[in-house]
Enzyme design. Structure first.
Site, PDB file in Angstrom:
ATOM      1  N   ALA A 150     112.208 120.260  15.519  1.00 53.66           N
ATOM      2  CA  ALA A 150     112.577 120.223  14.105  1.00 53.66           C
ATOM      3  C   ALA A 150     111.564 120.962  13.227  1.00 53.66           C
ATOM      4  O   ALA A 150     111.908 121.902  12.505  1.00 53.66           O
ATOM      5  CB  ALA A 150     112.729 118.777  13.662  1.00 53.66           C
ATOM      6  N   LYS A 210      98.739 110.257   5.875  1.00 54.28           N
ATOM      7  CA  LYS A 210     100.026 110.359   6.577  1.00 54.28           C
ATOM      8  C   LYS A 210     100.149 109.268   7.636  1.00 54.28           C
ATOM      9  O   LYS A 210     101.223 108.683   7.836  1.00 54.28           O
ATOM     10  CB  LYS A 210     100.141 111.751   7.227  1.00 54.28           C
ATOM     11  CG  LYS A 210     101.460 112.005   7.969  1.00 54.28           C
ATOM     12  CD  LYS A 210     102.589 112.267   7.011  1.00 54.28           C
ATOM     13  CE  LYS A 210     103.927 112.467   7.743  1.00 54.28           C
ATOM     14  NZ  LYS A 210     103.966 113.678   8.550  1.00 54.28           N
ATOM     15  N   ASN A 242     103.056 106.656   9.112  1.00 57.97           N
ATOM     16  CA  ASN A 242     103.519 106.837  10.491  1.00 57.97           C
ATOM     17  C   ASN A 242     103.357 105.580  11.325  1.00 57.97           C
ATOM     18  O   ASN A 242     104.256 105.178  12.079  1.00 57.97           O
ATOM     19  CB  ASN A 242     102.750 107.980  11.165  1.00 57.97           C
ATOM     20  CG  ASN A 242     103.151 109.353  10.682  1.00 57.97           C
ATOM     21  OD1 ASN A 242     102.352 110.278  10.705  1.00 57.97           O
ATOM     22  ND2 ASN A 242     104.382 109.511  10.227  1.00 57.97           N
ATOM     23  N   ASN A 265     107.316 104.231  11.277  1.00 57.45           N
ATOM     24  CA  ASN A 265     107.965 104.765  12.489  1.00 57.45           C
ATOM     25  C   ASN A 265     108.310 103.676  13.506  1.00 57.45           C
ATOM     26  O   ASN A 265     109.474 103.534  13.891  1.00 57.45           O
ATOM     27  CB  ASN A 265     107.085 105.851  13.117  1.00 57.45           C
ATOM     28  CG  ASN A 265     107.347 107.217  12.528  1.00 57.45           C
ATOM     29  OD1 ASN A 265     107.925 107.337  11.456  1.00 57.45           O
ATOM     30  ND2 ASN A 265     106.924 108.259  13.210  1.00 57.45           N
TER      31      ASN A 265
END
Length: 325
Positions: free
Chosen positions: A10, A204, A208, A212
């Protein structure tokens, strides 16, 4: 410039396509059905309702491509050993490596003052193989703030965001950072160059490590996690632990957990990358997010019971379906 993207998923696929569109000599390392689709139809990108196709050289064997100016490593943590084994033919004397990944990078400690940079993350780099194959002096770190997916082989869906934060370990940026930052900006990305890339990774990481795995366990989009008070409180406790771990090794994310949740809230209804991988039957990126963070906690003597419990739960979930190795 001559740029190879190692991992045309991606994020890597989007970077490859836009860099090629702006005139660089771009190639990708891919495999399986994705590789065949790129060779057959080009690398297709859907963005803003439009689909563009880019004819980009795609190989499974890096030796077919030769030395590059830049190699962008855009794989998930479980595939890094494969990259370490295959990257050598792409590296010339002055080749730089941009790491565009989630989680704690294997080079995280190399330029920190904590223990004079002598620590190594065994959970992420067993035996130091990654550091030997991709030494820190070649590295430019890249923190990703965009959302993309691969709905089918050969197709990248750019869903939202364009921001990339770049910087070299330890904060002493050189021309290797400026050149790739300029190239990515010209390609259409929003670029920030920082002298505190470790801090940006940690900001970040707060999201995460919490969003996640919890999204994968609950099969929920991020907005639903935020709306549930009990789930949100659980994630805030995880973020507080991760903040304490970072501060203990000299990396202060300097953000309140509520503000970090607001960053996710602004993105609306989205599936985390781990939830996408769960639904696609792929290996889950557990060690890069959780095992590495908890190894740092142990080195720094920080207790993290909420994060430990989440690590155990998501491992058990992934092992039940053969998605953890």
């Amino acid at each position: 410039m001559k740029i190879c993207i190692y991992g045309a998923g991606a994020v890597g696929g989007l970077m490859a396509a836009w860099l090629a569109r702006s005139g660089h000599d771009v190639s990708v390392i891919a495999r399986g059905a994705h590789l065949e689709a790129i060779r057959r139809e080009g690398l297709r990108v859907r963005s803003g309702g439009q689909i563009e196709s880019f004819r980009i050289k795609a190989e499974s064997d890096p030796a077919r491509l030769g030395a590059q100016d830049y190699v962008i490593v855009a794989v998930k943590a479980p595939s890094l050993t494969e990259v370490a084994e295959g990257i050598a033919p792409l590296l010339g004397p002055s080749t730089s490596i941009l790491t565009a990944m989630n989680g704690v990078p294997w080079w995280f400690f190399h330029r920190l003052k904590f223990h004079d940079g002598g620590e190594r993350l065994e959970s992420l780099d067993p035996g130091g193989r990654l550091a030997r194959a991709m030494p820190t002096e070649r590295i430019v770190g890249c923190v990703i703030h965009l959302a993309a997916s691969t709905p089918e082989p050969g197709l990248i869906s750019h869903n939202m965001g364009r921001k990339l934060i770049l910087g070299e370990p330890g904060g002493k940026n050189t021309s290797r950072t400026k050149r790739i930052a300029d190239a990515l900006k010209e390609a259409g990305f929003e670029i920030i160059v920082t002298e505190t890339i470790e801090k940006e990774f940690w900001v970040k990481l707060l999201g995460n490590v919490s969003f996640n795995p919890v999204s994968a366990l609950t099969v929920s989009t991020a907005d639903r996690l935020i709306q549930d008070r009990q789930v949100k409180d659980y994630m805030i406790n995880i973020m507080r632990e991760v903040l304490a771990i970072g501060r203990a090794v000299g990396v202060d994310a300097d953000i309140d957990p509520e503000a970090r949740i607001d960053m996710a809230r602004a993105l609306g209804k989205f599936k985390t990358s781990m939830l996408q991988d769960l639904e696609a039957g792929k290996s889950l990126e557990i060690d890069g997010l959780l095992a590495g963070t908890l190894e740092i906690a142990r080195k720094a003597g920080v207790k993290a019971p909420y994060t430990e419990s989440l690590f155990g739960l998501i491992k058990a979930r992934a092992q039940a379906t053969g998605q953890y190795r």
